[in-house]
Each structure stands twice: as structure tokens, then as C-alpha cells.
Design an enzyme around this catalytic site. Structure first.
Site, PDB file in Angstrom:
ATOM      1  N   GLY A 135       0.789  -1.234   0.000  1.00 15.75           N
ATOM      2  CA  GLY A 135       0.000   0.000   0.000  1.00 15.75           C
ATOM      3  C   GLY A 135       0.815   1.275   0.000  1.00 15.75           C
ATOM      4  N   GLU A 136       2.135   1.172   0.221  1.00 21.26           N
ATOM      5  CA  GLU A 136       2.969   2.372   0.170  1.00 21.26           C
ATOM      6  C   GLU A 136       2.969   2.957  -1.245  1.00 21.26           C
ATOM      7  OE1 GLU A 136       6.924   1.877   1.548  1.00 21.26           O
ATOM      8  OE2 GLU A 136       6.341   1.238   3.560  1.00 21.26           O
TER       9      GLU A 136
ATOM     10  N   ARG B 115     -13.899  20.922   5.759  1.00 27.11           N
ATOM     11  CA  ARG B 115     -15.016  21.088   6.699  1.00 27.11           C
ATOM     12  C   ARG B 115     -14.550  21.059   8.156  1.00 27.11           C
ATOM     13  NH1 ARG B 115     -18.935  16.734   3.891  1.00 27.11           N
ATOM     14  NH2 ARG B 115     -16.902  15.961   3.218  1.00 27.11           N
TER      15      ARG B 115
ATOM     16  N   LYS C  73     -33.843  24.593   8.219  1.00 29.74           N
ATOM     17  CA  LYS C  73     -34.077  23.227   8.706  1.00 29.74           C
ATOM     18  C   LYS C  73     -33.885  23.173  10.219  1.00 29.74           C
ATOM     19  CE  LYS C  73     -29.342  21.897   7.489  1.00 29.74           C
ATOM     20  NZ  LYS C  73     -28.501  21.037   6.660  1.00 29.74           N
TER      21      LYS C  73
ATOM     22  N   ASP D 149     -22.433  16.146  -0.503  1.00 26.99           N
ATOM     23  CA  ASP D 149     -21.747  14.948  -0.024  1.00 26.99           C
ATOM     24  C   ASP D 149     -22.702  13.756  -0.048  1.00 26.99           C
ATOM     25  OD1 ASP D 149     -20.122  13.064   1.113  1.00 26.99           O
ATOM     26  OD2 ASP D 149     -19.665  14.211   2.918  1.00 26.99           O
ATOM     27  N   THR D 150     -23.478  13.562   1.002  1.00 29.60           N
ATOM     28  CA  THR D 150     -24.409  12.425   1.021  1.00 29.60           C
ATOM     29  C   THR D 150     -25.754  12.775   0.404  1.00 29.60           C
ATOM     30  OG1 THR D 150     -25.170  13.015   3.237  1.00 29.60           O
ATOM     31  CG2 THR D 150     -23.326  11.455   3.085  1.00 29.60           C
TER      32      THR D 150
ATOM     33  N   GLY E 295     -28.262  14.344   1.515  1.00 31.69           N
ATOM     34  CA  GLY E 295     -29.426  14.351   2.395  1.00 31.69           C
ATOM     35  C   GLY E 295     -30.090  15.717   2.469  1.00 31.69           C
TER      36      GLY E 295
END
Length: 313
Positions: free
Chosen positions: A39-40, A97, A193, A223-224, A226
Site C-alpha cells: 500500500g505504500e 469542513r 431546517k 456529499d451524502t 441528504g
């Protein structure tokens, strides 16, 4: 224009880097960026860069940590190869963020990433639509902070929406939405909201008139999805004729694609700061605009040491 400059990319968003190089009229510098079996990450620059201005094009999108490490290793390799100046072109700045302490004993991660980039040998940062503009102050090197607004505005104007209203999905995005509305001669609305109790779904209140109008929900990132999809439903419930969404960065993690596909949104307008080739094939509502010409022009001006300020709109 291409004398004394080189463009390099890692694996985060190669399609965008190729488009930028095409605008420049020069190929990307031959670079090897691979991983070992454990993984390096292994990086090697296969061309001479001594004395060149080198621009490393690498958004720090998912997988965020891997792409940040690629970027740091590319910068270190260039520094050790005696590049004259190294600019990190980060269309999407990950960890943005986490720009302040919102709870006790938590890091300010976006500041740490800024320190890592500077320590690696970066001389300049070029980015688009930081989640919080104050992040520019985390760097002790020059930061050119561009906006995707011109690209989004051009497309929206061509669509010829009628009776348009620009909607901020929360109170924090009102300034951005107001600026868009002013340029489009559109009205402004806000979705408020609230969570009235723990484990109770959010209640959406629409502030402003959206009845019978085409509404565009504007945010810096999705992002998600929602918030965007809930806001879209609230606008429909309040009489909006059609509902669209627009953002600079389509992160689209987790259930985002499923939520967009099942929502009342007719189209999600975004840019290619993050590679979306795999998302477009499963979400026909995505309209991806390119920021390659904007970034190419900024790179040209930085290299030639001319004014970049006219691009900050």
C-alpha cells in the site's frame, strides 16, 4: 506560454489534468505514481524539472488520505529535483469542513493539511471554492482562491429558466445564493431546517416565495445529498414548479446517488473538480461542467506573473 513550465498529476483526477494540458497545448509530464504491494505509494518524475515552474494537479478527494499522500510525495520529489517553484493545484481541498474546533479535544484538520503542504515544499496553492474562505489564512504561502461561479452561471443562463429563484439550503449559504441571484436577476429563498427533538426528522421551513417558480438549490458541495434532497422536497411541497441543484464539488459519498435518483430533483449541475466518470453512468441527473479552462488560465497567469484577480469572481 509553455516555456519553463510543467504540468504534473497524480491519480486523483487525471481526466481534469488532461483537459488542462490540452488548453495549455502541452502534454503532462511523464510521471510514475503507483503503490507497492503493502500500500505504500511510489513516485518518480521521469523528466528533467530543474529550474521549471511545476504545477501539480491533484484534488484531495476520495480516497482522501491516499490522494493527499500522493500530492505530498510528488511535491517532495519535485523539491529534491530542483524545481524552481512548485504550485499545488487542488481543485477540491479535502478536510476543509474541519476548519475549527466544534467540540473539545478535536483537531483543526484543514490547518494540519495546510502545514503538511507547506512543509513538503509547496510555494503556492491554487484551489476552487474552499468550504470556508478563511482557510486561506491557514497557509503562510500565497493562495489563489478561484470560484466555479462563472462556469455555473454560464450554463444556467443558457438554460433560460423562467421565473427563477435561487435557494440556499441553510443559513450559512445565504451570501453565496444572494450573489448568484443578483447575477441572474433572480429572487432569493432560504430553507430553514430544524430538528425539533432528538431522533426526530428535520422540519423544513421555506423562507421566500417559490410557488410556480423554477428553483435552483445552490451549495458549495454535495456529499451524502441528504440536505439537498430534503430541501428539494420542501420546495416542491411549497409549490415550486421545477427543482434543480447546483454545486462546485460533487463528493457524492454513501447513499448520495440513490437519494438523487429517487428525489424530485430534475438535474444536479456540478463541475469536474472531482472525477465523476463512474457516477454519471449511474445517475442521469448529473450535469458535469468543466473548470479546466478556468484553471488553465490561472496557471498561465501565475507562471507569467500577471494578474489573477480578474478570475476571482
Amino acid at each position: 506560454m509553455t516555456n519553463g513550465v510543467k504540468l504534473i498529476t497524480g491519480n486523483a483526477n487525471r481526466p481534469l489534468a488532461v483537459k488542462i494540458s490540452e488548453h495549455f497545448g502541452m502534454p503532462l509530464t511523464d510521471t510514475t505514481v503507483t503503490t507497492f504491494s503493502d500500500g505504500e505509494i511510489m513516485v518518480q518524475i521521469n523528466e528533467n524539472v530543474r529550474g521549471y515552474d511545476v504545477f501539480v494537479i491533484q484534488p484531495t478527494c476520495a480516497p482522501v488520505n491516499h490522494n493527499i499522500m500522493e500530492l505530498l510525495l510528488l511535491i517532495d520529489a519535485l523539491k529534491r529535483a530542483s524545481a524552481r517553484r512548485i504550485a499545488a493545484v487542488i481543485p477540491y481541498y479535502g478536510y476543509a469542513r474541519q476548519d475549527r474546533k466544534v467540540q473539545p479535544r478535536v483537531p483543526i484538520s484543514s490547518k494540519l493539511v495546510a502545514d503538511l503542504l507547506t512543509a513538503a515544499g509547496t510555494n503556492r496553492i491554487l484551489t476552487i471554492d474552499l468550504h470556508a474562505a478563511q482557510i486561506q489564512g491557514f497557509f503562510n504561502i500565497p493562495v489563489d482562491h478561484l470560484y466555479a461561479a462563472p462556469v455555473l452561471l454560464d450554463y444556467i443562463k443558457k438554460c433560460r429558466f423562467e421565473n427563477l429563484v435561487i435557494v440556499s439550503p441553510d443559513a450559512g449559504g445565504v451570501e453565496r445564493a444572494r450573489a448568484f441571484a443578483k447575477r441572474l436577476d433572480a429572487s432569493l429563498a432560504i430553507v430553514d431546517k430544524r430538528r425539533e427533538a432528538a431522533n426526530v426528522s428535520k422540519v423544513m421551513h421555506v423562507i421566500g416565495d417559490v410557488k410556480g417558480k423554477d428553483a435552483i438549490i445552490l451549495d458549495d458541495m454535495i456529499d451524502t445529498a441528504g440536505t439537498i434532497t430534503q430541501a428539494a422536497q420542501a420546495l416542491k411541497d411549497n409549490g415550486a414548479k421545477r427543482v434543480f441543484a447546483a454545486c462546485s464539488h460533487a463528493v457524492l459519498s454513501g447513499p448520495a446517488i440513490e437519494r438523487i435518483n429517487n428525489s424530485v430533483l430534475e438535474e444536479v449541475i456540478t463541475t469536474d473538480t472531482i472525477s465523476l466518470d463512474d457516477k454519471v453512468s449511474v445517475c442521469k441527473k448529473l450535469k458535469v461542467l468543466s473548470v479546466s479552462s478556468l484553471l488553465a488560465e490561472a496557471i498561465k497567469r501565475i507562471h507569467e506573473e500577471t494578474s489573477v484577480s480578474s478570475l476571482f469572481v
